[in-house]
Write a protein that holds these residues in place. Structure first.
Motif, PDB file in Angstrom:
ATOM      1  N   LEU A  71       0.536  -1.305  -0.087  1.00 46.38           N
ATOM      2  CA  LEU A  71      -0.211   0.097   0.196  1.00 46.38           C
ATOM      3  C   LEU A  71       1.011   1.737   0.042  1.00 46.38           C
ATOM      4  O   LEU A  71       0.305   1.878  -0.272  1.00 46.38           O
ATOM      5  CB  LEU A  71      -1.241   0.327   0.753  1.00 46.38           C
ATOM      6  CG  LEU A  71      -1.658  -1.252   1.138  1.00 46.38           C
ATOM      7  CD1 LEU A  71      -3.374  -0.931   2.447  1.00 46.38           C
ATOM      8  CD2 LEU A  71      -2.782  -0.892  -0.349  1.00 46.38           C
ATOM      9  N   PRO A  77      -4.194   1.061  -6.545  1.00 48.76           N
ATOM     10  CA  PRO A  77      -5.566   0.385  -7.319  1.00 48.76           C
ATOM     11  C   PRO A  77      -5.690   0.275  -8.949  1.00 48.76           C
ATOM     12  O   PRO A  77      -6.251  -0.372  -9.196  1.00 48.76           O
ATOM     13  CB  PRO A  77      -6.774   1.640  -6.538  1.00 48.76           C
ATOM     14  CG  PRO A  77      -6.183   2.016  -5.444  1.00 48.76           C
ATOM     15  CD  PRO A  77      -4.393   1.961  -5.541  1.00 48.76           C
ATOM     16  N   THR A  96      -0.864  -7.283   2.941  1.00 45.90           N
ATOM     17  CA  THR A  96      -0.467  -5.790   4.230  1.00 45.90           C
ATOM     18  C   THR A  96      -0.104  -5.890   5.541  1.00 45.90           C
ATOM     19  O   THR A  96      -1.078  -6.623   5.815  1.00 45.90           O
ATOM     20  CB  THR A  96      -1.857  -4.575   3.319  1.00 45.90           C
ATOM     21  OG1 THR A  96      -1.501  -3.764   4.015  1.00 45.90           O
ATOM     22  CG2 THR A  96      -2.893  -5.587   3.601  1.00 45.90           C
ATOM     23  N   LEU A 100      -2.246   1.249   6.424  1.00 51.57           N
ATOM     24  CA  LEU A 100      -2.854   2.373   5.240  1.00 51.57           C
ATOM     25  C   LEU A 100      -4.402   1.694   5.036  1.00 51.57           C
ATOM     26  O   LEU A 100      -4.841   2.475   3.624  1.00 51.57           O
ATOM     27  CB  LEU A 100      -2.417   2.487   4.040  1.00 51.57           C
ATOM     28  CG  LEU A 100      -1.082   3.063   3.710  1.00 51.57           C
ATOM     29  CD1 LEU A 100       0.469   3.679   3.368  1.00 51.57           C
ATOM     30  CD2 LEU A 100      -1.023   4.512   5.178  1.00 51.57           C
ATOM     31  N   LEU A 101      -5.308   0.698   5.470  1.00 50.00           N
ATOM     32  CA  LEU A 101      -6.361   0.064   4.471  1.00 50.00           C
ATOM     33  C   LEU A 101      -6.744   0.942   5.483  1.00 50.00           C
ATOM     34  O   LEU A 101      -8.313   0.582   4.285  1.00 50.00           O
ATOM     35  CB  LEU A 101      -6.556  -1.472   5.364  1.00 50.00           C
ATOM     36  CG  LEU A 101      -7.017  -2.459   4.659  1.00 50.00           C
ATOM     37  CD1 LEU A 101      -6.966  -2.036   3.452  1.00 50.00           C
ATOM     38  CD2 LEU A 101      -6.423  -4.242   5.259  1.00 50.00           C
ATOM     39  N   GLU A 102      -7.365   1.936   6.124  1.00 50.50           N
ATOM     40  CA  GLU A 102      -8.556   1.919   6.218  1.00 50.50           C
ATOM     41  C   GLU A 102      -8.953   3.284   5.374  1.00 50.50           C
ATOM     42  O   GLU A 102      -9.976   3.194   4.811  1.00 50.50           O
ATOM     43  CB  GLU A 102      -7.977   2.780   7.683  1.00 50.50           C
ATOM     44  CG  GLU A 102      -9.940   3.135   8.089  1.00 50.50           C
ATOM     45  CD  GLU A 102      -9.579   4.153   9.340  1.00 50.50           C
ATOM     46  OE1 GLU A 102      -8.479   4.504  10.006  1.00 50.50           O
ATOM     47  OE2 GLU A 102     -10.518   4.661  10.008  1.00 50.50           O
ATOM     48  N   LYS A 103      -7.743   4.289   4.841  1.00 51.45           N
ATOM     49  CA  LYS A 103      -7.510   5.110   3.887  1.00 51.45           C
ATOM     50  C   LYS A 103      -8.556   3.847   2.241  1.00 51.45           C
ATOM     51  O   LYS A 103      -8.553   4.753   1.023  1.00 51.45           O
ATOM     52  CB  LYS A 103      -6.785   5.429   3.651  1.00 51.45           C
ATOM     53  CG  LYS A 103      -6.406   6.988   4.689  1.00 51.45           C
ATOM     54  CD  LYS A 103      -5.263   7.870   3.823  1.00 51.45           C
ATOM     55  CE  LYS A 103      -4.297   7.751   4.752  1.00 51.45           C
ATOM     56  NZ  LYS A 103      -2.813   7.931   4.296  1.00 51.45           N
ATOM     57  N   MET A 104      -7.813   3.154   2.746  1.00 54.21           N
ATOM     58  CA  MET A 104      -7.554   2.575   0.610  1.00 54.21           C
ATOM     59  C   MET A 104      -8.269   1.226   0.736  1.00 54.21           C
ATOM     60  O   MET A 104      -8.374   0.700  -0.421  1.00 54.21           O
ATOM     61  CB  MET A 104      -6.169   1.823   0.725  1.00 54.21           C
ATOM     62  CG  MET A 104      -5.043   2.862   0.504  1.00 54.21           C
ATOM     63  SD  MET A 104      -3.471   2.717  -0.171  1.00 54.21           S
ATOM     64  CE  MET A 104      -3.929   2.393  -1.862  1.00 54.21           C
ATOM     65  N   ALA A 105      -9.524   0.844   2.096  1.00 54.27           N
ATOM     66  CA  ALA A 105      -9.977  -0.270   1.587  1.00 54.27           C
ATOM     67  C   ALA A 105     -11.386  -0.724   0.198  1.00 54.27           C
ATOM     68  O   ALA A 105     -10.779  -1.246  -0.425  1.00 54.27           O
ATOM     69  CB  ALA A 105     -10.731  -1.049   2.617  1.00 54.27           C
ATOM     70  N   GLU A 107     -11.628   1.846  -2.257  1.00 53.84           N
ATOM     71  CA  GLU A 107     -10.475   2.043  -3.074  1.00 53.84           C
ATOM     72  C   GLU A 107     -10.833   0.939  -3.944  1.00 53.84           C
ATOM     73  O   GLU A 107     -10.734   0.441  -4.674  1.00 53.84           O
ATOM     74  CB  GLU A 107      -9.830   3.063  -3.119  1.00 53.84           C
ATOM     75  CG  GLU A 107      -9.662   4.081  -4.513  1.00 53.84           C
ATOM     76  CD  GLU A 107      -8.563   4.732  -4.482  1.00 53.84           C
ATOM     77  OE1 GLU A 107      -8.272   5.353  -5.858  1.00 53.84           O
ATOM     78  OE2 GLU A 107      -8.085   5.370  -3.243  1.00 53.84           O
ATOM     79  N   LEU A 108      -9.422  -0.305  -3.007  1.00 48.87           N
ATOM     80  CA  LEU A 108      -9.042  -1.579  -3.660  1.00 48.87           C
ATOM     81  C   LEU A 108     -10.480  -2.524  -4.154  1.00 48.87           C
ATOM     82  O   LEU A 108     -10.158  -2.837  -5.090  1.00 48.87           O
ATOM     83  CB  LEU A 108      -7.989  -1.868  -2.760  1.00 48.87           C
ATOM     84  CG  LEU A 108      -6.964  -0.949  -2.713  1.00 48.87           C
ATOM     85  CD1 LEU A 108      -5.898  -1.698  -1.211  1.00 48.87           C
ATOM     86  CD2 LEU A 108      -6.086  -0.886  -3.175  1.00 48.87           C
ATOM     87  N   GLY A 143      -8.447  -0.857  10.473  1.00 49.28           N
ATOM     88  CA  GLY A 143      -7.921  -1.111   9.065  1.00 49.28           C
ATOM     89  C   GLY A 143      -8.337  -2.193   8.344  1.00 49.28           C
ATOM     90  O   GLY A 143      -8.964  -2.785   7.552  1.00 49.28           O
TER      91      GLY A 143
END
Ligand code: SAM
Length: 327
Positions: A71, A77, A96, A100-105, A107-108, A143
């Motif tokens: 990430l 993404p 991972t 950084l997963l909270e921000k990106m989950a 979108e991924l 996350g």
């Protein structure tokens, strides 16, 4: 199809998208980190997609993105989207550290990612800090929640167990499966360059982890008909929502059932996690090799996939640390 000389079919490609990481886990990297590869040595998204396309044409169906910390690679993404569109690829997942997963989950997920494995070795914030050197447990926990909410399920938790750090924490981690439909997987620590001293001396075997869990939480019943799920042998506590897995790469290797190959961030095809041998794909690709030529290089490389690791004979991979290969 991708078949090695022992008759194993390779259907699973693990792609490291970066050698960089925002943690310094004691079992993975030396305290001062490693020297990162220069950007120009790292595969561009189009190059990764080209390799995956050729691999998919040869029967690869599953891709896992890893790192370093995947990430931290900018624009990840878009890579997920590119891979999701490749005919033949049925499953894209990600390993991972979760920070950084909270921000990106979300979108991924939207880009086509199916599932995540999050590395989490303890539920104790101080021990978490000691193990990861840089991380914060609360961020990872957020996350994991975000991944679940986004539908990146079932969530799998990967815990490496290190004597003197977290061997007693396996019980609390296993307890998570009582209330949640997660798969909590305990991984035997493996030796690589860099952190070898600790990796060799502080291994906790899957057998010991299982005993610790059973002593506190009762018997573990075999799940999945006793068959391996990938590299994990699965069990379930009585009445549990989720499963507990053991990845005993050191004490009970699963090399005979190996279906995987790895692509390092600098474009090398690595046929065994625990052996140094690699096949360079990036140089021919950048020198203008056709996809047909690339296909032949991959076929030849896979044919010579080593039978298994040599840990029992003292063979330790020394050319890279774990974070450079991707696990
Ligand atoms: N940064 C991501 C993460 O933390 O999951 C992906 C890369 S990390 C190298 C992939 C996996 O390898 C993680 O689950 C990590 O715990 C595991 N790992 C790292 N060093 C290991 C070792 N020496 N033995 C066994 N597993 C290890």
């Amino acid at each position: 199809m991708l078949v090695d000389r022992f008759g194993r079919s390779i259907t699973y490609l693990r792609v490291s998208v970066t050698d960089r990481c925002n943690f310094r886990c004691v079992y993975c990297m030396p305290p001062d980190g490693i020297k990162w590869q220069p950007n120009e040595s790292i595969m561009r998204f189009e190059e990764i997609a080209a390799v995956v396309r050729v691999a998919a044409g040869l029967g690869v169906r599953k891709v896992r993105l890893t790192g370093g910390e995947p990430l931290v690679r900018l624009g990840l993404p878009s890579l997920v989207r590119m891979i999701a569109e490749i005919p033949g690829i049925e499953d894209i997942s990600l390993t991972t550290n979760g920070i950084l997963l909270e921000k990106m989950a979300a979108e991924l997920k939207d880009a086509g990612l199916k599932r995540v494995n999050v590395s989490l070795d303890t539920l104790n914030p101080e021990k978490f800090r000691r193990l990861t050197r840089w991380g914060t447990l609360e961020d990872v926990w957020q996350g994991i929640q975000a991944a679940e909410e986004a539908g990146l399920a079932p969530v799998k938790i990967n815990a490496v167990v290190v004597r003197g750090y977290n061997e007693s924490d396996v019980v609390d981690l296993a307890r998570l499966t009582l209330e949640r439909g997660w798969q909590v997987r305990f991984i035997e620590m493996m030796p690589f360059a860099g952190a070898t001293e600790l990796q060799l001396r502080q291994v906790v075997t899957a057998g010991e982890i299982q005993e610790r869990i059973q002593a506190e939480l009762g018997p573990l019943q075999a799940a999945n008909g006793g068959e391996l799920d990938g590299e994990a042998r699965l069990f379930r506590l009585k009445g549990a929502q989720g499963e507990i897995g053991f990845i005993s790469s050191v004490t009970v290797p699963f090399c005979a059932a190996c279906t995987r190959a790895r692509l390092t961030a600098d474009g090398r095809l690595r046929l065994c996690l625990l052996r140094d041998g690699e096949v360079d794909l990036l140089s021919p690709l950048r020198a203008g090799a056709s996809l047909e030529e690339l296909r032949q290089i991959i076929l030849d490389g896979v044919w010579y996939k080593p039978w298994g690791h040599g840990l029992a004979e003292g063979v330790i991979p020394l050319n890279r640390v774990m974070s450079e290969i991707g696990g």
